[in-house]
Design a protein around this motif. Structure first.
Motif, PDB file in Angstrom:
ATOM      1  N   ARG A  67       0.859  -1.182   0.000  1.00 56.18           N
ATOM      2  CA  ARG A  67       0.000   0.000   0.000  1.00 56.18           C
ATOM      3  C   ARG A  67       0.896   1.233   0.000  1.00 56.18           C
ATOM      4  NH1 ARG A  67      -5.066   1.804   3.617  1.00 56.18           N
ATOM      5  NH2 ARG A  67      -4.677   4.050   3.547  1.00 56.18           N
ATOM      6  N   GLN A  68       0.520   2.232  -0.807  1.00 54.34           N
ATOM      7  CA  GLN A  68       1.259   3.491  -0.822  1.00 54.34           C
ATOM      8  C   GLN A  68       0.282   4.645  -0.648  1.00 54.34           C
ATOM      9  OE1 GLN A  68       3.303   4.517  -4.503  1.00 54.34           O
ATOM     10  NE2 GLN A  68       4.785   5.771  -3.405  1.00 54.34           N
ATOM     11  N   ASP A  69       0.453   5.395   0.419  1.00 50.15           N
ATOM     12  CA  ASP A  69      -0.329   6.600   0.646  1.00 50.15           C
ATOM     13  C   ASP A  69       0.361   7.776  -0.035  1.00 50.15           C
ATOM     14  OD1 ASP A  69      -0.829   4.927   3.525  1.00 50.15           O
ATOM     15  OD2 ASP A  69      -2.568   5.794   2.524  1.00 50.15           O
ATOM     16  N   LYS A  80      -0.558 -19.374  -9.578  1.00 51.23           N
ATOM     17  CA  LYS A  80       0.677 -19.326 -10.348  1.00 51.23           C
ATOM     18  C   LYS A  80       0.479 -19.787 -11.789  1.00 51.23           C
ATOM     19  CE  LYS A  80       4.514 -20.854  -8.954  1.00 51.23           C
ATOM     20  NZ  LYS A  80       5.580 -21.716  -8.422  1.00 51.23           N
ATOM     21  N   SER A  81      -0.311 -20.814 -11.973  1.00 53.22           N
ATOM     22  CA  SER A  81      -0.448 -21.407 -13.303  1.00 53.22           C
ATOM     23  C   SER A  81      -1.025 -20.414 -14.307  1.00 53.22           C
ATOM     24  CB  SER A  81      -1.306 -22.666 -13.240  1.00 53.22           C
ATOM     25  OG  SER A  81      -2.604 -22.360 -12.771  1.00 53.22           O
ATOM     26  N   SER A  82      -1.909 -19.534 -13.823  1.00 55.29           N
ATOM     27  CA  SER A  82      -2.505 -18.540 -14.716  1.00 55.29           C
ATOM     28  C   SER A  82      -1.784 -17.205 -14.647  1.00 55.29           C
ATOM     29  CB  SER A  82      -3.985 -18.336 -14.385  1.00 55.29           C
ATOM     30  OG  SER A  82      -4.132 -17.751 -13.109  1.00 55.29           O
ATOM     31  N   GLY A  83      -0.802 -17.091 -13.749  1.00 52.71           N
ATOM     32  CA  GLY A  83      -0.035 -15.855 -13.620  1.00 52.71           C
ATOM     33  C   GLY A  83      -0.854 -14.706 -13.062  1.00 52.71           C
ATOM     34  N   ARG A  84      -1.696 -15.015 -12.062  1.00 48.79           N
ATOM     35  CA  ARG A  84      -2.581 -13.976 -11.532  1.00 48.79           C
ATOM     36  C   ARG A  84      -2.634 -14.006 -10.008  1.00 48.79           C
ATOM     37  NH1 ARG A  84      -7.943 -13.776 -15.444  1.00 48.79           N
ATOM     38  NH2 ARG A  84      -6.823 -13.420 -17.396  1.00 48.79           N
ATOM     39  N   SER A  85      -2.819 -12.800  -9.470  1.00 52.44           N
ATOM     40  CA  SER A  85      -3.107 -12.645  -8.053  1.00 52.44           C
ATOM     41  C   SER A  85      -4.211 -11.610  -7.903  1.00 52.44           C
ATOM     42  CB  SER A  85      -1.867 -12.193  -7.282  1.00 52.44           C
ATOM     43  OG  SER A  85      -2.172 -11.943  -5.924  1.00 52.44           O
ATOM     44  N   THR A  86      -5.022 -11.770  -6.891  1.00 59.41           N
ATOM     45  CA  THR A  86      -6.043 -10.770  -6.600  1.00 59.41           C
ATOM     46  C   THR A  86      -5.929 -10.349  -5.148  1.00 59.41           C
ATOM     47  OG1 THR A  86      -7.714 -12.420  -5.997  1.00 59.41           O
ATOM     48  CG2 THR A  86      -7.654 -11.713  -8.301  1.00 59.41           C
ATOM     49  N   LEU A  87      -6.259  -9.090  -4.895  1.00 54.25           N
ATOM     50  CA  LEU A  87      -6.360  -8.567  -3.535  1.00 54.25           C
ATOM     51  C   LEU A  87      -7.815  -8.187  -3.318  1.00 54.25           C
ATOM     52  CD1 LEU A  87      -4.949  -7.700  -0.881  1.00 54.25           C
ATOM     53  CD2 LEU A  87      -4.739  -5.406  -1.875  1.00 54.25           C
ATOM     54  N   TYR A  88      -8.451  -8.875  -2.396  1.00 54.25           N
ATOM     55  CA  TYR A  88      -9.860  -8.642  -2.077  1.00 54.25           C
ATOM     56  C   TYR A  88      -9.927  -7.775  -0.834  1.00 54.25           C
ATOM     57  CZ  TYR A  88     -14.637  -9.824  -0.556  1.00 54.25           C
ATOM     58  OH  TYR A  88     -15.952  -9.779  -0.142  1.00 54.25           O
ATOM     59  N   ILE A  89     -10.672  -6.664  -0.930  1.00 60.23           N
ATOM     60  CA  ILE A  89     -10.875  -5.787   0.226  1.00 60.23           C
ATOM     61  C   ILE A  89     -12.360  -5.834   0.566  1.00 60.23           C
ATOM     62  CG2 ILE A  89     -10.670  -3.467   1.166  1.00 60.23           C
ATOM     63  CD1 ILE A  89      -8.458  -2.910  -0.833  1.00 60.23           C
ATOM     64  N   SER A 123      -8.408   4.293   0.922  1.00 62.40           N
ATOM     65  CA  SER A 123      -7.979   5.046  -0.257  1.00 62.40           C
ATOM     66  C   SER A 123      -6.463   5.157  -0.285  1.00 62.40           C
ATOM     67  CB  SER A 123      -8.609   6.442  -0.274  1.00 62.40           C
ATOM     68  OG  SER A 123     -10.010   6.352  -0.358  1.00 62.40           O
ATOM     69  N   ALA A 124      -5.868   4.648  -1.345  1.00 66.00           N
ATOM     70  CA  ALA A 124      -4.414   4.608  -1.488  1.00 66.00           C
ATOM     71  C   ALA A 124      -4.111   3.952  -2.833  1.00 66.00           C
ATOM     72  CB  ALA A 124      -3.766   3.801  -0.363  1.00 66.00           C
ATOM     73  N   THR A 125      -2.827   3.869  -3.148  1.00 67.83           N
ATOM     74  CA  THR A 125      -2.397   3.097  -4.319  1.00 67.83           C
ATOM     75  C   THR A 125      -1.893   1.737  -3.847  1.00 67.83           C
ATOM     76  OG1 THR A 125      -1.815   5.070  -5.599  1.00 67.83           O
ATOM     77  CG2 THR A 125      -0.819   2.998  -6.276  1.00 67.83           C
ATOM     78  N   TYR A 126      -2.354   0.711  -4.510  1.00 69.48           N
ATOM     79  CA  TYR A 126      -1.983  -0.657  -4.152  1.00 69.48           C
ATOM     80  C   TYR A 126      -1.099  -1.237  -5.254  1.00 69.48           C
ATOM     81  CZ  TYR A 126      -5.429  -0.238  -0.488  1.00 69.48           C
ATOM     82  OH  TYR A 126      -6.109   0.177   0.635  1.00 69.48           O
ATOM     83  N   SER A 143       2.500  -1.338 -11.843  1.00 69.77           N
ATOM     84  CA  SER A 143       2.382   0.132 -11.815  1.00 69.77           C
ATOM     85  C   SER A 143       1.324   0.609 -10.825  1.00 69.77           C
ATOM     86  CB  SER A 143       2.088   0.681 -13.206  1.00 69.77           C
ATOM     87  OG  SER A 143       0.944   0.047 -13.734  1.00 69.77           O
ATOM     88  N   GLY A 144       0.582  -0.311 -10.237  1.00 72.21           N
ATOM     89  CA  GLY A 144      -0.327   0.061  -9.163  1.00 72.21           C
ATOM     90  C   GLY A 144      -1.757   0.351  -9.614  1.00 72.21           C
ATOM     91  N   THR A 145      -2.671   0.215  -8.664  1.00 70.50           N
ATOM     92  CA  THR A 145      -4.063   0.615  -8.836  1.00 70.50           C
ATOM     93  C   THR A 145      -4.376   1.670  -7.781  1.00 70.50           C
ATOM     94  OG1 THR A 145      -4.830  -1.502  -9.733  1.00 70.50           O
ATOM     95  CG2 THR A 145      -6.488  -0.082  -8.708  1.00 70.50           C
ATOM     96  N   GLN A 146      -4.784   2.848  -8.236  1.00 69.18           N
ATOM     97  CA  GLN A 146      -5.129   3.931  -7.312  1.00 69.18           C
ATOM     98  C   GLN A 146      -6.592   3.784  -6.923  1.00 69.18           C
ATOM     99  OE1 GLN A 146      -4.291   7.850  -8.797  1.00 69.18           O
ATOM    100  NE2 GLN A 146      -4.936   8.865  -6.941  1.00 69.18           N
TER     101      GLN A 146
END
Lengths: 112, 114
Positions: free
Chosen positions: B37-39, B68-77, B85-88, B106-109
């Motif tokens: 997380r980046q504020d 890993k097999s699909s090359g994906r990660s998700t962050l559930y809030i 509110s921040a950049t993740y 590159s992040g999601t704001q």
């Protein structure tokens, strides 16, 4: 416990000027690194060090010099600043075996 | 070369909504993935580290998954709050030169509206 301290927080330079961004950590971390963060591009590694006296280049090293004379300090030098070096710079450190980096608060540099 | 992508670049949601942030990586041979997380005007703070042997990692209202097999990660809030509110940013380790480095997306704001 101060963690990773960066100075200055803000700096404006003219093209061709030189300056040093300071980074100090008080956690006895072996590994230290410098990243730059530009809009839409995430963080990119500039230089890193795995211990005092040892430095190596990262992804975007051109225009930057580093040295590591002590475990605590890892300064980043811009010898002749260019507008393309306008960015936010982050210093980060960790122990040799750790997975998690500790970041400084960043230094915002503008080159006119 | 490992590339990490985060879509969308920005997201705005009303308070209380559950949301998912996405991270994809091109080389599936990773041994962990981290979410930060980046504020504004601040450095990065590590939120979760998920090992390659794990499928999920949880911390409070945050849950990170890794495929890993699909090359994906998700962050559930869950039950988002204005303080979220921040950049993740997500990051994966790569071996380069003499040490293990992190390659960042590159992040999601994220903006959570009260």
């Amino acid at each position: 416990n101060a963690g990773v301290t960066q100075t200055p927080k803000f700096q404006v330079l003219k093209t061709g000027q030189s300056m040093t961004l300071q980074c100090a950590q008080d956690m006895n971390h072996e590994y230290m690194s410098w990243y730059r963060q530009d809009p839409g591009m995430g963080l990119r590694l500039i230089h890193y060090s795995v211990g005092a006296g040892i430095t190596d280049q990262g992804e975007v090293p051109n225009g930057y010099n580093v040295s590591r004379s002590t475990t605590e300090d890892f300064p980043l030098r811009l010898l002749s600043a260019a507008p393309s070096q306008t960015s936010v710079y982050f210093c980060a450190s960790r122990t040799g075996s750790a997975n998690v980096l500790t970041f400084g608060a960043g230094s915002r540099l503008t080159v006119l | 070369k490992q590339e990490v992508t985060q879509i969308p670049a920005a997201l705005s949601v009303p308070e209380g909504e559950n949301l998912v942030l996405n991270c994809s990586f091109t080389d599936s041979a990773i041994y962990n993935l981290q979410w930060f997380r980046q504020d504004p005007g601040k450095g990065l703070t590590s939120l979760l580290l998920i090992q390659s042997s794990q499928r999920e990692q949880t911390s409070g209202r945050l849950n990170a998954s890794l495929d890993k097999s699909s090359g994906r990660s998700t962050l559930y809030i869950a039950a988002s709050q204005p303080g979220d509110s921040a950049t993740y940013l997500c990051a994966v380790p790569t071996f380069s030169g003499s040490a293990r480095q992190l390659t960042f997306g590159s992040g999601t704001q994220l903006t959570v509206l009260p």
